[in-house]
Design a protein around this motif. Structure first.
Motif, PDB file in Angstrom:
ATOM      1  N   UNK A   2       2.178  63.697 128.338  1.00  0.00           N
ATOM      2  CA  UNK A   2       1.773  63.455 126.768  1.00  0.00           C
ATOM      3  C   UNK A   2       2.626  64.184 126.028  1.00  0.00           C
ATOM      4  N   UNK A   3       2.378  65.531 126.328  1.00  0.00           N
ATOM      5  CA  UNK A   3       2.885  66.553 124.867  1.00  0.00           C
ATOM      6  C   UNK A   3       4.843  65.968 124.995  1.00  0.00           C
ATOM      7  N   UNK A   4       5.328  66.283 126.496  1.00  0.00           N
ATOM      8  CA  UNK A   4       6.891  65.965 126.204  1.00  0.00           C
ATOM      9  C   UNK A   4       7.081  64.571 125.710  1.00  0.00           C
ATOM     10  N   UNK A   5       6.414  63.558 126.083  1.00  0.00           N
ATOM     11  CA  UNK A   5       6.498  62.378 125.317  1.00  0.00           C
ATOM     12  C   UNK A   5       6.140  62.375 124.042  1.00  0.00           C
ATOM     13  N   UNK A   6       5.916  63.164 123.398  1.00  0.00           N
ATOM     14  CA  UNK A   6       5.853  63.316 121.386  1.00  0.00           C
ATOM     15  C   UNK A   6       6.709  64.270 121.259  1.00  0.00           C
ATOM     16  N   UNK A   7       7.144  65.355 122.252  1.00  0.00           N
ATOM     17  CA  UNK A   7       7.525  65.830 121.643  1.00  0.00           C
ATOM     18  C   UNK A   7       9.042  66.095 121.566  1.00  0.00           C
ATOM     19  N   UNK A   8       9.718  65.070 123.189  1.00  0.00           N
ATOM     20  CA  UNK A   8      11.479  64.864 122.792  1.00  0.00           C
ATOM     21  C   UNK A   8      11.171  62.856 123.145  1.00  0.00           C
ATOM     22  N   UNK A   9      10.319  62.449 122.007  1.00  0.00           N
ATOM     23  CA  UNK A   9       9.805  60.923 121.959  1.00  0.00           C
ATOM     24  C   UNK A   9      10.812  60.335 123.276  1.00  0.00           C
ATOM     25  N   UNK A  10      10.110  60.773 124.200  1.00  0.00           N
ATOM     26  CA  UNK A  10      11.042  59.884 126.051  1.00  0.00           C
ATOM     27  C   UNK A  10       9.555  58.555 126.527  1.00  0.00           C
ATOM     28  N   UNK A  11       9.940  58.044 126.487  1.00  0.00           N
ATOM     29  CA  UNK A  11       8.791  56.732 127.606  1.00  0.00           C
ATOM     30  C   UNK A  11       8.419  57.497 128.534  1.00  0.00           C
TER      31      UNK A  11
END
Lengths: 381, 381
Positions: free
Chosen positions: B220-229
């Motif tokens: 979830x964190x990566x989704x928001x940090x890097x704007x990746x689906x």
């Protein structure tokens, strides 16, 4: 973008054309050079319609000229240089995929013309690194490596400040004979040597990979490409050829480039640099790969690795002597004139016979190259 | 650079101070917050002489105030926010190493003050990602991850265009129980769980690592940090914890970050970002490591991984419910009130009881967080 592809009929040349094919008109092949493969060049002309074509010898050109009267032709050393420097169109890139020391001069002439270079020809930097680096600065051109290892390093660096680099770590598959003992190496054949476990490459590079001379040349190449001291360029054996090289930074972070062995990835990267454009290759499946192994690359087992690095360190004409001796010896081995382990002996002998000269020039390099090869061919043919 | 360190007495906080110590005056510790460790905070005050100190409860502050009359003190929620927003000095960085949802508000307030954030508090993005990303844009601040995985991804990206990313691949060590069967997991103790094979971490994170909730939160964190689906964020089990994460680009190139497990590397990177400053840690010796392994991370074995990713995908208040239930359940497990496998049951139950709400606000998030925890503590204490 306009491409000037030297060595277009070779392994890297062909894979460069694969990228051109899949790029939907993004690249235009303006000039090409080959050596002696008439049929291959005929097909390339039909498909890519270059404006200028050069071949190794005049006789093939004469046959091609009859078929394609509208194309401009050349041959030999001059033809190769003309292919690299052919008419300035703007947004030009020379792909130098020639094998051997013959690749140096066209690189120099293209740089002088202000043209960026995608470099697969290791020898350009191995024998001409000192000259090339000065020219690059002077003419403000980009030199983008096509070797998988150097492309990997460039991608790992990706604009990081070079003062933050601690070590460059170049991986080596170990080549065709990585599990053979010295005793077994005495009787290996050309066919054994050409059977590389991971990569599909040209004959010369495959033999260099088996002797580990290839890795030595790559260390010299990396020294000039990335301005890193020899003490900070390490090598490691990595059987799977999945990790293509690594960079260790001064904060202990290590950045690595991974992927399936496919030369079209670094070619595609070099062509589109500094952008990273799509390439529809096979995705790396780490779970399928399962494990990656790293072992010491032993100087004892691969004396040519150390010999090459030492030649690189001593600079001057030593790298030229080493490289010329290797080209000649590998050629003799491929033609069944000498045994596999003689490659190493002949190179050692040449470095003994031909003394180093630290004051280099293009003329001296080309002269030394010729003399060393001449000496070896006369003695061992 | 002026540092405002929240959660300074915890594991990440302490290692942040290690970096400050070794930086020879580059960093100044302006404010700190802790929870209830009087002795540790006393030592930190003596060594780093912060201007502002906050603790979890008032009683500890009263004892500290007597010893250090010149320091400004605060406590609880307000004290924590004040520690994050304490007087603007210029070139300020908040290090948020608080554990749990309590880390969200101080991040928000610091961003509103235009302050860059080095983020170890996963919950900030897990429960507040939608809010945080809007605020970051509005106030033009940098959010630099301290998690080893996200720091790795950031270093692999290193300025590459996000449109060239195909997949982000987050590695997981597998946690303390990676080789245990479901049957064996029924009777594991707190001590078993706290014995992580590779990393030295706080208790909460170590349990999250054993349940694999940690990896779910990281997705979830990566989704928001890097704007990746979410479809493009993969996880893979990697026992050695040497490869900290990888990025696969659209040309099949995969860039990885490697190193020995040492949280001071990502902390040092976050503090010095965008520069990479030296850190004298133990260099990675690939030959000594010998081999790196990659295995599937099974949703069947780790249902909380899937539950977390699903909560992330559904957005709204579901991530808050998931996270609050996890915090409460892990707390109960650490205090011997429930069994290890009940953590998973309690989170599933909470997501059933508390319905999603896609219209979020900070108030709703904090409210939901409280209600879920309250529900669980009442039922299971």
């Amino acid at each position: 973008m306009n491409l000037f592809i030297l060595g277009v009929t070779g392994n890297i040349g062909e894979q460069t054309l694969d990228i051109v094919r899949s790029s939907k008109g993004k690249y235009k092949v303006v000039s090409v050079s080959g050596n002696n493969n008439f049929e291959k060049m005929k097909n390339i002309i039909e498909e890519f319609k270059p404006l200028y074509v050069s071949m190794g010898k005049r006789d093939i050109i004469i046959r091609l000229e009859k078929l394609y009267p509208k194309i401009e032709f050349g041959f030999g050393r001059e033809g190769l240089i003309k292919a690299a420097t052919y008419s300035k169109l703007g947004n030009d890139l020379v792909v130098n995929a020639v094998v051997g020391s013959v690749g140096l001069e066209p690189t120099i002439e293209a740089i002088k013309k202000g043209r960026n270079i995608a470099l697969a020809n290791k020898e350009t930097l191995v024998i001409g690194g000192e000259i090339i680096n000065k020219l690059i600065k002077k003419h403000n051109v980009k030199l983008i490596p096509i070797d998988s290892e150097h492309s990997a390093i460039m991608q790992c660096l990706n604009g990081e400040d070079s003062s933050t680099i601690k070590n460059i770590i170049i991986t080596a598959s170990g080549g065709s004979f990585r599990d053979k003992t010295k005793e077994e190496l005495k009787k290996v054949t050309v066919n054994d040597a050409l059977n590389h476990p991971n990569w599909s490459m040209g004959a010369k590079v495959t033999i260099d990979s088996a002797t580990m001379m290839n890795k030595g040349l790559e260390v010299i190449e990396a020294h000039y490409l990335f301005n890193v001291e020899y003490e900070n360029i390490k090598t490691v054996m990595h059987r799977e050829s999945i990790v293509h090289s690594l960079v260790e930074f001064h904060d202990t972070s290590v950045i690595a480039h991974l992927g399936n062995p496919d030369m079209r990835v670094p070619i595609n990267y070099a062509l589109s640099y500094p952008k990273r454009t799509e390439y529809k290759g096979e995705a790396l499946d780490l779970i399928k790969v399962g494990s990656l192994h790293f072992e010491e690359l032993s100087y004892k087992k691969y004396p040519l690795l150390k010999m090459a690095i030492d030649a690189g360190k001593s600079k001057g004409l030593n790298p030229t002597t080493l490289n010329a001796a290797n080209e000649a010896a590998v050629n003799l081995f491929l033609n069944g004139k000498i045994l596999f382990l003689q490659i190493e002996e002949i190179i050692r002998e040449s470095l003994d016979v031909f003394k180093n000269d630290s004051e280099i020039s293009l003329k001296k390099i080309l002269d030394r190259d010729l003399k060393v090869k001449d000496y070896i061919y006369k003695k061992y043919s």
